[in-house]
Design an enzyme around this catalytic site. Sequence first.
Site, PDB file in Angstrom:
ATOM      1  N   SER A  39       0.963  -1.305   0.194  1.00 14.09           N
ATOM      2  CA  SER A  39      -0.182   0.052  -0.164  1.00 14.09           C
ATOM      3  C   SER A  39       0.887   1.428  -0.024  1.00 14.09           C
ATOM      4  CB  SER A  39      -0.938  -0.144   1.162  1.00 14.09           C
ATOM      5  OG  SER A  39      -1.933  -0.792   1.225  1.00 14.09           O
ATOM      6  N   HIS A  72      -3.072   1.154  -4.658  1.00 16.10           N
ATOM      7  CA  HIS A  72      -2.492   0.173  -5.581  1.00 16.10           C
ATOM      8  C   HIS A  72      -2.656   0.395  -7.050  1.00 16.10           C
ATOM      9  CE1 HIS A  72      -1.422  -2.626  -1.979  1.00 16.10           C
ATOM     10  NE2 HIS A  72      -2.618  -1.858  -1.429  1.00 16.10           N
ATOM     11  N   HIS A  94      -5.005  -9.054  -2.973  1.00 14.20           N
ATOM     12  CA  HIS A  94      -5.227  -9.386  -1.485  1.00 14.20           C
ATOM     13  C   HIS A  94      -6.442 -10.518  -1.389  1.00 14.20           C
ATOM     14  CE1 HIS A  94      -3.633  -5.213  -1.600  1.00 14.20           C
ATOM     15  NE2 HIS A  94      -2.950  -5.661  -0.268  1.00 14.20           N
ATOM     16  N   TYR A  96      -8.547 -10.422   0.799  1.00 12.07           N
ATOM     17  CA  TYR A  96      -9.832  -9.932   1.068  1.00 12.07           C
ATOM     18  C   TYR A  96     -10.501  -9.180   0.106  1.00 12.07           C
ATOM     19  CZ  TYR A  96      -6.974  -5.302   1.369  1.00 12.07           C
ATOM     20  OH  TYR A  96      -6.289  -4.571   0.674  1.00 12.07           O
ATOM     21  N   GLU A  97      -9.763  -9.132  -1.134  1.00 13.46           N
ATOM     22  CA  GLU A  97     -10.720  -8.556  -2.265  1.00 13.46           C
ATOM     23  C   GLU A  97     -11.346  -9.861  -2.738  1.00 13.46           C
ATOM     24  OE1 GLU A  97      -8.171  -5.678  -4.702  1.00 13.46           O
ATOM     25  OE2 GLU A  97      -6.678  -7.068  -3.649  1.00 13.46           O
ATOM     26  N   ALA A 124       2.469  -2.280   4.300  1.00 16.43           N
ATOM     27  CA  ALA A 124       2.137  -1.259   5.378  1.00 16.43           C
ATOM     28  C   ALA A 124       1.524  -2.032   6.349  1.00 16.43           C
ATOM     29  CB  ALA A 124       1.078  -0.253   4.794  1.00 16.43           C
ATOM     30  N   MET A 227      -2.436  -7.326   6.346  1.00 17.91           N
ATOM     31  CA  MET A 227      -3.496  -8.155   5.452  1.00 17.91           C
ATOM     32  C   MET A 227      -2.894  -8.967   4.453  1.00 17.91           C
ATOM     33  SD  MET A 227      -6.619  -5.665   5.783  1.00 17.91           S
ATOM     34  CE  MET A 227      -6.903  -4.746   7.451  1.00 17.91           C
ATOM     35  N   SER A 228      -1.387  -9.023   4.253  1.00 16.69           N
ATOM     36  CA  SER A 228      -0.887  -9.657   3.231  1.00 16.69           C
ATOM     37  C   SER A 228       0.430 -10.119   3.377  1.00 16.69           C
ATOM     38  CB  SER A 228      -0.680  -8.119   2.194  1.00 16.69           C
ATOM     39  OG  SER A 228       0.533  -7.341   2.723  1.00 16.69           O
ATOM     40  N   ASN A 251       0.746   2.709  11.387  1.00 18.71           N
ATOM     41  CA  ASN A 251      -0.120   3.196  12.710  1.00 18.71           C
ATOM     42  C   ASN A 251       0.305   2.367  13.653  1.00 18.71           C
ATOM     43  OD1 ASN A 251      -1.471   1.138  10.728  1.00 18.71           O
ATOM     44  ND2 ASN A 251      -2.697   0.878  12.747  1.00 18.71           N
ATOM     45  N   HIS A 265      -7.775   3.815   6.675  1.00 19.88           N
ATOM     46  CA  HIS A 265      -6.648   3.586   5.465  1.00 19.88           C
ATOM     47  C   HIS A 265      -5.964   4.831   5.298  1.00 19.88           C
ATOM     48  CE1 HIS A 265      -5.079   1.409   2.489  1.00 19.88           C
ATOM     49  NE2 HIS A 265      -5.650   2.163   1.485  1.00 19.88           N
TER      50      HIS A 265
END
Length: 290
Positions: A39, A72, A94, A96-97, A124, A227-228, A251, A265
């Site tokens: 990201s 992306h 990803h 989650y996509e 990230a 998440m990756s 973060n 995000h």
Amino acid sequence: MEAASSSTSQCSYEEYKETADWLLAHTEQRPKVAIICGSGLGGLADLLDDKTTFPYADIPGFPTTASTVPGHAGQLVFGRLQGRDCVCMQGRFHFYEGYSMHKVTYPVRVFYLLGVKTVIVTNAAGGLNGSYEVGDIMLIKDHINMPGFAGQNPLCGHNDVRFGERFPCMSDAYDRELRALVKQTAEEQGCGSFLQEGVYCMLAGPTYETIAECKLLQKLGADCVGMSTVPEVVVARHCGLRVLGLSLVTNKVVTDYDSVEKANHEEVLRTTQRRTQDVQRLVSHLIPKI
Ligand SMILES: *[C@@H]1O[C@H](CO)[C@@H](O)[C@H](O)[C@H]1NC(C)=O
């Protein structure tokens, strides 16, 4: 988009080969290093000289929908970085996509068939370790494959020995020598003061973590959460590629019920913007040493 998680979504050797052969026929470049940009870190690809760019949609066999997450871009960029042939994924797939783990990791096996020897993965991530600051770069020394615990490992299904063995070792997933090179390069480039080394935990997403989940992950020994990355690393190691992983801490996770902080995000993209030059400098000075 393909349905997630069915083992029938597995791709054959010939499919990967067709994609690789098409790419080899469309570029003269023969990269030994592949970089997967996380990201907001796609700017790495802009540093390449003599670029040849392929939108994912134009590449036969590549996962069909271009990456839809802000930050992306969705293209494969071949070029030279500090005199070395490289290929960059500007935008990754990803889980989650809705992509199956086989689609998420499709490009890695294509890289292997292109002759790539080393994969650099960037992402990230949220900082779980209390001593990490926003903007720190964490060198990944190990991972926790949480989707794997839940039966979502990209190597589930038929094992094709042309890629690798049935039960690959993961205790040496993140190359020790490459990690030493990153530490040395970070010192030389003035990034030493914000370089960390730790454990990356992957969750499927797309929700950010609850407070209870963050506390759990801290207890499990994770330093960053995202998440990756893990699926790509698993598949890269399976086919014998050397792996280097870098997480940008965008973060700090919330572990206090009285906190008014919320993961979002936009904050992730803002921090990446601030540190993106440092990550790029680190990676580009590292490349000639690999
Ligand atoms: C957090 O990171 C520091 C610096 O790398 C490390 O010494 C420490 O063990 C980590 N803390 C936890 C709880 O893992």
